[in-house]
Design an enzyme around this catalytic site. Structure first.
Site, PDB file in Angstrom:
ATOM      1  N   HIS A  20       2.758  -9.014   6.779  1.00  0.00           N
ATOM      2  CA  HIS A  20       1.900  -9.968   5.554  1.00  0.00           C
ATOM      3  C   HIS A  20       2.513 -11.333   4.824  1.00  0.00           C
ATOM      4  CE1 HIS A  20      -0.200  -5.989   5.983  1.00  0.00           C
ATOM      5  NE2 HIS A  20      -0.754  -6.943   6.669  1.00  0.00           N
ATOM      6  N   LYS A  44     -10.741   2.358   7.137  1.00  0.00           N
ATOM      7  CA  LYS A  44      -9.362   2.409   6.826  1.00  0.00           C
ATOM      8  C   LYS A  44      -8.986   3.308   6.377  1.00  0.00           C
ATOM      9  CE  LYS A  44      -8.287  -1.525   9.226  1.00  0.00           C
ATOM     10  NZ  LYS A  44      -7.103  -3.001   9.010  1.00  0.00           N
ATOM     11  N   ARG A  98       0.129  -9.368  16.624  1.00  0.00           N
ATOM     12  CA  ARG A  98       2.117  -9.602  16.893  1.00  0.00           C
ATOM     13  C   ARG A  98       1.773  -8.716  18.204  1.00  0.00           C
ATOM     14  NH1 ARG A  98       0.033  -4.205  11.522  1.00  0.00           N
ATOM     15  NH2 ARG A  98      -1.668  -4.522  13.338  1.00  0.00           N
ATOM     16  N   SER A 136       0.604  -1.827   7.657  1.00  0.00           N
ATOM     17  CA  SER A 136       0.399  -1.137   7.798  1.00  0.00           C
ATOM     18  C   SER A 136       0.463   0.437   7.393  1.00  0.00           C
ATOM     19  CB  SER A 136      -0.813  -1.604   6.137  1.00  0.00           C
ATOM     20  OG  SER A 136      -0.376  -2.713   6.376  1.00  0.00           O
TER      21      SER A 136
END
Length: 170
Positions: A20, A44, A98, A136
């Site tokens: 990030h 999440k 990514r 994450s």
């Protein structure tokens, strides 16, 4: 005088990773002001509260703003990204990619966002190869199994994640 170019970098940042931070640092080259939008996203199941995530992002980006000479605002949001972008006057949404799986999701999101407001461009930055595997969700999983996460997140963030994991085990 030219209009100030405002960008948004949205995410949950639970926790903020080195990936990030790399996208933020590189995104600062594209804008005059960067709004880092910290999303609520309860689906999440965040490890950290919204206010904690905002505070951590502010802390971890403070020096970046000074070095780049670009204003950074960290703001929580709980609305459609495009509505948030319109509210803060953004011209650009910055997203990191990514892998191919990211691209497919982002492709769909960009199409929807364009239908909502075609005046806001989405810019994709490829993740630095060192950070392409960092997510994450995986950082939290490694920490829950007592793995070392210091290569994936800033050192203070690593300590905070480990502390939160240990508190949840009690």
């Amino acid at each position: 005088m030219a209009k100030q170019r405002i960008g948004i970098y949205p995410g949950t940042f639970d926790p903020i990773t080195n990936g990030h931070l790399d996208i933020i640092k590189r995104g600062l080259r594209l804008v005059d002001k960067l709004v880092i939008g910290v999303a609520t996203n309860p689906s999440k199941d965040p490890m950290f509260s919204l206010s904690e995530r905002v505070a951590v992002v502010e802390r971890e980006t403070h020096d970046m703003a000074k070095v780049a000479g670009v204003e950074i605002d960290v703001m929580p949001f709980d609305e459609l990204l495009m509505k948030f972008a319109e509210r803060v006057g953004a011209d650009i949404i910055i997203r990191g990619l990514r892998a191919v799986a990211d691209f497919e999701y982002e492709f769909q999101m960009t199409g929807m966002n364009y239908q909502i407001n075609p005046n806001i461009e989405t810019v994709f930055l490829m993740a630095d190869p060192r950070y392409q595997t960092i997510a994450s969700r995986l950082v939290k999983e490694v920490a829950r199994y007592d793995g070392n996460i210091e290569a994936f997140v800033p050192s203070m963030v690593a300590s905070e994640v480990v502390k939160r994991v240990n508190e949840s085990k009690v």
